[in-house]
Every structure is written in C-alpha cells, then in structure tokens.
Design an enzyme around this catalytic site. Structure first.
Site, PDB file in Angstrom:
ATOM      1  N   SER A 195       0.765  -1.235  -0.019  1.00 39.25           N
ATOM      2  CA  SER A 195      -0.031  -0.144  -0.008  1.00 39.25           C
ATOM      3  C   SER A 195       0.768   1.355  -0.045  1.00 39.25           C
ATOM      4  CB  SER A 195      -0.783   0.164   1.343  1.00 39.25           C
ATOM      5  OG  SER A 195      -1.740  -1.014   1.242  1.00 39.25           O
ATOM      6  N   TYR A 196       2.092   0.844   0.449  1.00 40.10           N
ATOM      7  CA  TYR A 196       2.864   2.496   0.859  1.00 40.10           C
ATOM      8  C   TYR A 196       3.073   2.781  -0.811  1.00 40.10           C
ATOM      9  CZ  TYR A 196       7.064   5.086   1.668  1.00 40.10           C
ATOM     10  OH  TYR A 196       7.758   6.351   1.842  1.00 40.10           O
TER      11      TYR A 196
ATOM     12  N   ILE B 133      -3.470  -4.598   7.911  1.00 38.82           N
ATOM     13  CA  ILE B 133      -4.016  -5.282   8.832  1.00 38.82           C
ATOM     14  C   ILE B 133      -3.265  -5.092  10.052  1.00 38.82           C
ATOM     15  CG2 ILE B 133      -4.752  -7.441   9.733  1.00 38.82           C
ATOM     16  CD1 ILE B 133      -5.286  -8.342   6.852  1.00 38.82           C
TER      17      ILE B 133
ATOM     18  N   THR C 171       2.770  -4.662  16.469  1.00 38.86           N
ATOM     19  CA  THR C 171       3.674  -3.537  16.345  1.00 38.86           C
ATOM     20  C   THR C 171       2.784  -2.246  15.879  1.00 38.86           C
ATOM     21  OG1 THR C 171       4.570  -3.624  14.226  1.00 38.86           O
ATOM     22  CG2 THR C 171       5.454  -5.349  15.947  1.00 38.86           C
TER      23      THR C 171
ATOM     24  N   HIS D  74       3.711  -1.251  13.178  1.00 46.76           N
ATOM     25  CA  HIS D  74       3.895  -0.965  11.575  1.00 46.76           C
ATOM     26  C   HIS D  74       2.588  -0.542  10.874  1.00 46.76           C
ATOM     27  CE1 HIS D  74       5.229  -3.935   8.124  1.00 46.76           C
ATOM     28  NE2 HIS D  74       5.181  -2.780   7.703  1.00 46.76           N
TER      29      HIS D  74
HETATM   30  N1  LIG Z   1       2.325  -4.364   6.197  1.00 48.35           N
HETATM   31  C1  LIG Z   1       1.701  -4.066   4.942  1.00 48.35           C
HETATM   32  C2  LIG Z   1       2.240  -3.335   3.980  1.00 48.35           C
HETATM   33  N2  LIG Z   1       3.716  -3.571   4.128  1.00 48.35           N
HETATM   34  C3  LIG Z   1       4.513  -3.008   3.139  1.00 48.35           C
HETATM   35  C4  LIG Z   1       4.344  -1.690   2.659  1.00 48.35           C
HETATM   36  O1  LIG Z   1       3.259  -1.186   2.017  1.00 48.35           O
HETATM   37  C5  LIG Z   1       5.533  -1.506   1.682  1.00 48.35           C
HETATM   38  O2  LIG Z   1       5.247  -2.225   0.115  1.00 48.35           O
HETATM   39  C6  LIG Z   1       6.904  -1.878   1.727  1.00 48.35           C
HETATM   40  O3  LIG Z   1       7.402  -1.269   3.018  1.00 48.35           O
HETATM   41  C7  LIG Z   1       7.878  -1.636   0.930  1.00 48.35           C
HETATM   42  O4  LIG Z   1       8.155  -0.227   0.669  1.00 48.35           O
HETATM   43  N3  LIG Z   1       1.680  -3.377   2.764  1.00 48.35           N
HETATM   44  C8  LIG Z   1       0.316  -3.351   2.683  1.00 48.35           C
HETATM   45  O5  LIG Z   1      -0.298  -3.239   1.729  1.00 48.35           O
HETATM   46  N4  LIG Z   1      -0.431  -4.154   3.725  1.00 48.35           N
HETATM   47  C9  LIG Z   1       0.054  -4.451   4.787  1.00 48.35           C
HETATM   48  O6  LIG Z   1      -0.508  -4.906   5.736  1.00 48.35           O
HETATM   49  C1  LIG Z   2       0.527  -3.679   8.886  1.00 51.61           C
HETATM   50  C2  LIG Z   2       1.226  -4.812   8.988  1.00 51.61           C
HETATM   51  O1  LIG Z   2       1.969  -5.256   8.269  1.00 51.61           O
HETATM   52  C3  LIG Z   2       0.822  -6.054   9.914  1.00 51.61           C
HETATM   53  O2  LIG Z   2       0.811  -6.952   9.276  1.00 51.61           O
HETATM   54  C4  LIG Z   2       2.260  -5.870  10.824  1.00 51.61           C
HETATM   55  O3  LIG Z   2       1.984  -6.934  11.810  1.00 51.61           O
HETATM   56  P1  LIG Z   2       3.146  -6.794  12.997  1.00 51.61           P
HETATM   57  O4  LIG Z   2       2.645  -5.524  13.588  1.00 51.61           O
HETATM   58  O5  LIG Z   2       2.719  -7.865  14.038  1.00 51.61           O
HETATM   59  O6  LIG Z   2       4.375  -6.761  12.504  1.00 51.61           O
END
Ligand SMILES: Nc1c(NC[C@H](O)[C@H](O)[C@H](O)CO)[nH]c(=O)[nH]c1=O
Ligand SMILES: CC(=O)[C@@H](O)COP(=O)(O)O
Length: 115
Positions: A61-62, A87, A91, A93
């Site tokens: 999504s980033y 989701i 953490t 994150h």
């Molecule tokens: N944790 C989730 C991510 N993480 C990945 C980031 O969006 C990005 O692609 C990465 O950090 C590389 O730049 N992305 C999602 O779409 N959903 C998640 O839950």
């Molecule tokens: C937003 C996410 O990437 C989620 O899956 C991270 O899970 P966690 O906070 O337990 O590493």
C-alpha cells in the site's frame, strides 16, 4: 436523515468511453483479490470496455499513491482505482504505513494542482 454507506445508484452511468486502471498492493492477497475482482466486475457492469481496464500491482500500500500517478501518465487513464489492505498487527507497523500513505495522498493531490 444522514445516508450511511453506499447511497442508492440514482442514475445510469456509462463508462464506455473511459479508460480505467486498477492498481493493487501485493499484501493480504485473499482480500485484495476479492476486491480487485469486485472492482473489475463493477466496471464491466458500468460498460467500461474490457480492453480499457488496465490491471497493475505494487509491492504494498505504501507504493499506491505515487504509483497511481505514474500509472495514469503511463496508460493515459481517465481514472485509477488503488486497492490496498492494511491489517493491524502487534507493532506500530500498521500506524506507520497508514500515516505514510495518507500523507502521500495529500502530497499527490498538491502535485496535481494546476500551477
Ligand atoms: N504491512 C503491509 C504492507 N507493508 C508493505 C509496505 O506497504 C511497502 O510495500 C513496503 O514497506 C516496501 O516499501 N503493505 C500492505 O499493503 N499491507 C500491509 O498490511
Ligand atoms: C500492517 C502490517 O504489516 C501488519 O501485518 C504488521 O504486523 P505486526 O505489527 O505484528 O508486525
């Protein structure tokens, strides 16, 4: 009375002259795939030609905000539908990515403003 959720479709929409992109993140694919399928199905129902529906994906999504702008330019789209699923885990994150993506949408709107 406030309307909650999707309002009733109150007019016919004709997408036959539109070129539409669906840009999806490659995380949480079970949910993503269902959302992409639903968007694609609805576009066809709205008469968008199959050949005018462009599907592309990004790592997560980033990347959606800036990749959406790039996709519009690359394919000369009328509109792009970005699809991502975050989701909450154990953490921060989730919060960090949501914040970054939200700010990136704001930045992309400012970039799109006429100078
Ligand atoms: N944790 C989730 C991510 N993480 C990945 C980031 O969006 C990005 O692609 C990465 O950090 C590389 O730049 N992305 C999602 O779409 N959903 C998640 O839950
Ligand atoms: C937003 C996410 O990437 C989620 O899956 C991270 O899970 P966690 O906070 O337990 O590493």
């Amino acid at each position: 009375m406030a309307v909650k959720g999707l309002g009733q479709i109150d007019q016919e929409y004709d997408g036959s002259n539109l070129k539409v992109g669906i840009l999806y993140a490659r995380w949480n694919r079970e949910i993503i795939d269902a959302l992409v399928e639903g968007a694609h199905k609805r576009l066809l129902e709205l008469k968008v030609k199959p050949e005018n529906i462009i599907l592309e994906s990004v790592p997560g999504s980033y990347e959606l905000p800036f990749a959406s702008a790039a996709m519009i330019k690359k394919h000369k789209l009328d509109v792009v539908i970005p699809i991502g699923v975050l989701i909450k885990g154990s953490t921060m994150h989730f919060e960090y990515i949501c914040d970054a993506v939200s700010q990136s949408w704001v930045d992309s709107r400012q970039d799109a403003q006429p100078r």
